[in-house]
Design an enzyme around this catalytic site. Structure first.
Site, PDB file in Angstrom:
ATOM      1  N   ASP A 133      -4.407   3.997  -2.584  1.00  0.00           N
ATOM      2  CA  ASP A 133      -5.607   4.468  -1.885  1.00  0.00           C
ATOM      3  C   ASP A 133      -5.925   5.902  -2.276  1.00  0.00           C
ATOM      4  O   ASP A 133      -5.087   6.785  -2.067  1.00  0.00           O
ATOM      5  CB  ASP A 133      -5.393   4.395  -0.367  1.00  0.00           C
ATOM      6  CG  ASP A 133      -5.258   2.971   0.125  1.00  0.00           C
ATOM      7  OD1 ASP A 133      -4.190   2.640   0.698  1.00  0.00           O
ATOM      8  OD2 ASP A 133      -6.193   2.196  -0.100  1.00  0.00           O
ATOM      9  N   MET A 150      -8.600   8.883  -1.449  1.00  0.00           N
ATOM     10  CA  MET A 150      -9.639   9.273  -0.485  1.00  0.00           C
ATOM     11  C   MET A 150     -10.097  10.708  -0.815  1.00  0.00           C
ATOM     12  O   MET A 150      -9.346  11.466  -1.409  1.00  0.00           O
ATOM     13  CB  MET A 150      -9.075   9.219   0.937  1.00  0.00           C
ATOM     14  CG  MET A 150      -8.498   7.868   1.328  1.00  0.00           C
ATOM     15  SD  MET A 150      -7.756   7.910   2.967  1.00  0.00           S
ATOM     16  CE  MET A 150      -7.110   6.238   3.089  1.00  0.00           C
ATOM     17  N   MET A 173     -12.643  -5.230   3.617  1.00  0.00           N
ATOM     18  CA  MET A 173     -11.837  -4.390   4.513  1.00  0.00           C
ATOM     19  C   MET A 173     -11.687  -5.111   5.856  1.00  0.00           C
ATOM     20  O   MET A 173     -12.677  -5.564   6.440  1.00  0.00           O
ATOM     21  CB  MET A 173     -12.489  -3.027   4.731  1.00  0.00           C
ATOM     22  CG  MET A 173     -12.516  -2.138   3.512  1.00  0.00           C
ATOM     23  SD  MET A 173     -10.874  -1.736   2.872  1.00  0.00           S
ATOM     24  CE  MET A 173     -10.098  -0.941   4.269  1.00  0.00           C
ATOM     25  N   HIS A 211      -7.850   1.729  -5.106  1.00  0.00           N
ATOM     26  CA  HIS A 211      -8.887   1.547  -4.072  1.00  0.00           C
ATOM     27  C   HIS A 211      -9.531   2.906  -3.828  1.00  0.00           C
ATOM     28  O   HIS A 211      -8.923   3.795  -3.229  1.00  0.00           O
ATOM     29  CB  HIS A 211      -8.229   0.999  -2.793  1.00  0.00           C
ATOM     30  CG  HIS A 211      -9.172   0.837  -1.636  1.00  0.00           C
ATOM     31  ND1 HIS A 211      -8.722   0.638  -0.346  1.00  0.00           N
ATOM     32  CD2 HIS A 211     -10.526   0.871  -1.562  1.00  0.00           C
ATOM     33  CE1 HIS A 211      -9.778   0.558   0.465  1.00  0.00           C
ATOM     34  NE2 HIS A 211     -10.862   0.693  -0.243  1.00  0.00           N
ATOM     35  N   ASP A 222      -7.697  -5.959   3.064  1.00  0.00           N
ATOM     36  CA  ASP A 222      -6.968  -4.699   3.226  1.00  0.00           C
ATOM     37  C   ASP A 222      -7.104  -4.167   4.651  1.00  0.00           C
ATOM     38  O   ASP A 222      -8.207  -3.905   5.106  1.00  0.00           O
ATOM     39  CB  ASP A 222      -7.557  -3.680   2.225  1.00  0.00           C
ATOM     40  CG  ASP A 222      -6.837  -2.334   2.234  1.00  0.00           C
ATOM     41  OD1 ASP A 222      -7.316  -1.405   1.553  1.00  0.00           O
ATOM     42  OD2 ASP A 222      -5.805  -2.221   2.918  1.00  0.00           O
ATOM     43  N   GLY A 223      -5.961  -4.014   5.346  1.00  0.00           N
ATOM     44  CA  GLY A 223      -5.986  -3.390   6.655  1.00  0.00           C
ATOM     45  C   GLY A 223      -5.262  -4.195   7.725  1.00  0.00           C
ATOM     46  O   GLY A 223      -5.680  -5.276   8.096  1.00  0.00           O
ATOM     47  N   HIS A 253      -0.835  -1.064  -4.409  1.00  0.00           N
ATOM     48  CA  HIS A 253      -2.160  -0.686  -3.917  1.00  0.00           C
ATOM     49  C   HIS A 253      -2.175   0.827  -3.733  1.00  0.00           C
ATOM     50  O   HIS A 253      -1.346   1.373  -2.999  1.00  0.00           O
ATOM     51  CB  HIS A 253      -2.441  -1.393  -2.593  1.00  0.00           C
ATOM     52  CG  HIS A 253      -3.809  -1.172  -2.049  1.00  0.00           C
ATOM     53  ND1 HIS A 253      -4.927  -1.831  -2.540  1.00  0.00           N
ATOM     54  CD2 HIS A 253      -4.264  -0.366  -1.058  1.00  0.00           C
ATOM     55  CE1 HIS A 253      -5.998  -1.428  -1.852  1.00  0.00           C
ATOM     56  NE2 HIS A 253      -5.615  -0.546  -0.957  1.00  0.00           N
ATOM     57  N   MET A 289     -11.889   5.323  -2.079  1.00  0.00           N
ATOM     58  CA  MET A 289     -12.666   5.598  -0.861  1.00  0.00           C
ATOM     59  C   MET A 289     -13.230   7.009  -1.012  1.00  0.00           C
ATOM     60  O   MET A 289     -12.795   7.948  -0.334  1.00  0.00           O
ATOM     61  CB  MET A 289     -11.768   5.464   0.370  1.00  0.00           C
ATOM     62  CG  MET A 289     -11.432   4.033   0.714  1.00  0.00           C
ATOM     63  SD  MET A 289      -9.991   3.892   1.798  1.00  0.00           S
ATOM     64  CE  MET A 289      -8.691   3.958   0.573  1.00  0.00           C
ATOM     65  N   SER A 309       0.852  -1.193   0.000  1.00  0.00           N
ATOM     66  CA  SER A 309       0.000   0.000   0.000  1.00  0.00           C
ATOM     67  C   SER A 309       0.885   1.238   0.000  1.00  0.00           C
ATOM     68  O   SER A 309       1.495   1.584   1.017  1.00  0.00           O
ATOM     69  CB  SER A 309      -0.896  -0.007   1.236  1.00  0.00           C
ATOM     70  OG  SER A 309      -1.606   1.213   1.318  1.00  0.00           O
TER      71      SER A 309
HETATM   72  C1  DX5 Z   1      -6.860   2.086   4.722  1.00  0.00           C
HETATM   73  C2  DX5 Z   1      -6.284   1.702   3.395  1.00  0.00           C
HETATM   74  C3  DX5 Z   1      -5.202   0.650   3.508  1.00  0.00           C
HETATM   75  C4  DX5 Z   1      -4.006   1.037   4.379  1.00  0.00           C
HETATM   76  C5  DX5 Z   1      -3.330  -0.226   4.873  1.00  0.00           C
HETATM   77  O1  DX5 Z   1      -8.080   2.700   4.548  1.00  0.00           O
HETATM   78  O2  DX5 Z   1      -7.296   1.237   2.533  1.00  0.00           O
HETATM   79  O3  DX5 Z   1      -4.791   0.274   2.219  1.00  0.00           O
HETATM   80  O4  DX5 Z   1      -3.120   1.791   3.662  1.00  0.00           O
HETATM   81  O5  DX5 Z   1      -2.382   0.100   5.849  1.00  0.00           O
HETATM   82  P1  DX5 Z   1      -2.178  -0.867   7.126  1.00  0.00           P
HETATM   83  O6  DX5 Z   1      -1.750  -2.181   6.601  1.00  0.00           O
HETATM   84  O7  DX5 Z   1      -1.124  -0.199   7.929  1.00  0.00           O
HETATM   85  O8  DX5 Z   1      -3.483  -0.966   7.820  1.00  0.00           O
HETATM   86 ZN    ZN Z   2      -6.681   0.332   0.619  1.00  0.00          ZN
END
Ligand code: DX5
Ligand code: ZN
Length: 333
Positions: free
Chosen positions: A48, A50, A150, A79, A188-189, A46, A81, A21
């Site tokens: 993210d 947002m 998630m 991804h 993920d997470g 990956h 969000m 990520s």
């Molecule tokens: C959180 C993201 C994840 C995050 C994962 O909303 O979607 O991809 O970056 O980081 P870790 O593994 O530290 O939870």
């Molecule tokens: Zn993510």
């Protein structure tokens, strides 16, 4: 490419992919981190995105994702969000990710959107928040190439894994396999090696690797990735015992087995091992060489760097505890 990972007992074996990520990377030295991960031959990046509304945070932008996509041959896993992801079809078209997922909780028309993304020629998936029931997929799953479950509430890296989601992964895997087998299931997470193993044993095939597996201060990401692979390779754990003594300390124990193979390893915790079958050889960068067979117990201290080689198909029982626990038993150095 992860060749040896497989999931026994779930129909055709699916190779498990690792997707670091990049929001967890050192954004002031992103190119260096990307190069280290490329050297580790990761499967996906990956990304993210947002919007500060669907989740109260901002991570990577569409513009940066486009630049990353142009700078690497590693396929992107986007991804989203964001609220109203249907407003962002154009930037996704420009970025050309291999995978794009949007949250089922973020749009009124997920089928129309899945088809619109599909028309761009990308693999389309839907992400489910931990508390969203799997029934949200019932009339949607045939439109999808994969599902993202998630394992933390979206919005931040470094949160704690939500254990009750493991059962949900099994249900989603069954739903995917019931209609069209071999579709990916992403998680993920907060996926450290133990949770990653449980997720793979439950049917996950894409693992988002963040702060609890790869991105630790000053870590050599190539070595960290190889160690993460080493810890989740081989047959999924039949038994994992998690002992939470308190919030500050975790103690895992488990059973691990593998066929012949050799891995570069770097330990960031102490690991106590008992070999119950087969033979392994540890060679440290300091030059010491240790061979262990059935009945041999030893401790690998945090900071150990070297190679771990399975000489004869082996089974070990192990316990992992945090590095600040003082060692009594002799160990490999
Ligand atoms: C959180 C993201 C994840 C995050 C994962 O909303 O979607 O991809 O970056 O980081 P870790 O593994 O530290 O939870
Ligand atoms: Zn993510």
């Amino acid at each position: 490419m992860l060749s040896k990972l497989s999931k026994p007992g779930r129909g055709a074996c699916m190779p498990v992919k690792i997707a670091p990520s990049l929001m967890c990377a050192n954004l002031l030295d992103l190119k260096r981190d990307i190069e280290q991960l490329e050297r580790a031959k990761v499967d996906l990046f990956h990304i993210d995105v947002m919007d500060g509304h669907f989740v109260p945070n901002l991570a990577l932008s569409f513009e940066l994702a486009e630049k990353i996509g142009r700078s690497t041959s590693v396929p992107l896993d986007l991804h989203l969000m964001v609220e109203r992801p249907e407003d962002f079809i154009e930037p996704v078209r420009r970025i050309k990710p291999a995978y794009v997922s949007f949250h089922v909780e973020s749009t009124q028309n997920p089928i129309r959107l899945a088809r619109a993304f599909k028309a761009l020629g990308v693999e389309v998936g839907v992400a489910l928040n931990p508390s969203t029931p799997v029934q949200a997929l019932t009339y949607l799953i045939d439109e999808l190439d994969y599902v993202l479950v998630m394992t933390v509430e979206p919005g931040y890296a470094g949160q704690k894994f939500i254990p009750q989601v493991v059962h949900k992964i099994q249900t989603v895997r069954a739903m995917l396999d019931a209609t069209r087998a071999n579709r990916a299931l992403e998680v993920d997470g907060n996926l450290n090696a133990e949770w990653a193993r449980q997720c793979v044993a439950s049917g996950a095939s894409i693992l988002v690797a963040g702060t609890s597996s790869l991105f630790r201060d000053g870590a050599d990401l190539c070595a960290a990735c190889q160690e993460f692979r080493h810890r989740i390779e081989g047959r999924p754990e039949q038994r994992v015992w998690n002992f939470f003594t308190d919030n500050s300390q975790q103690f895992f124990a488990g059973r691990w087995s593998s066929t012949r193979g050799k891995w570069r390893v770097r330990y960031t915790e102490n690991e106590m091992c008992l070999i119950t079958a087969g033979k392994v050889q540890l060679v440290s960068d300091a030059g010491s060489r240790h061979i262990f067979g059935p009945g041999d117990a030893f401790v690998i201290p945090s900071g150990f760097a070297g190679s771990w080689e399975v000489i004869e198909d082996c089974v070990k029982v192990y316990a992992i505890f945090e590095s600040r626990v003082p060692l009594h038993k002799p160990s490999v150095e």
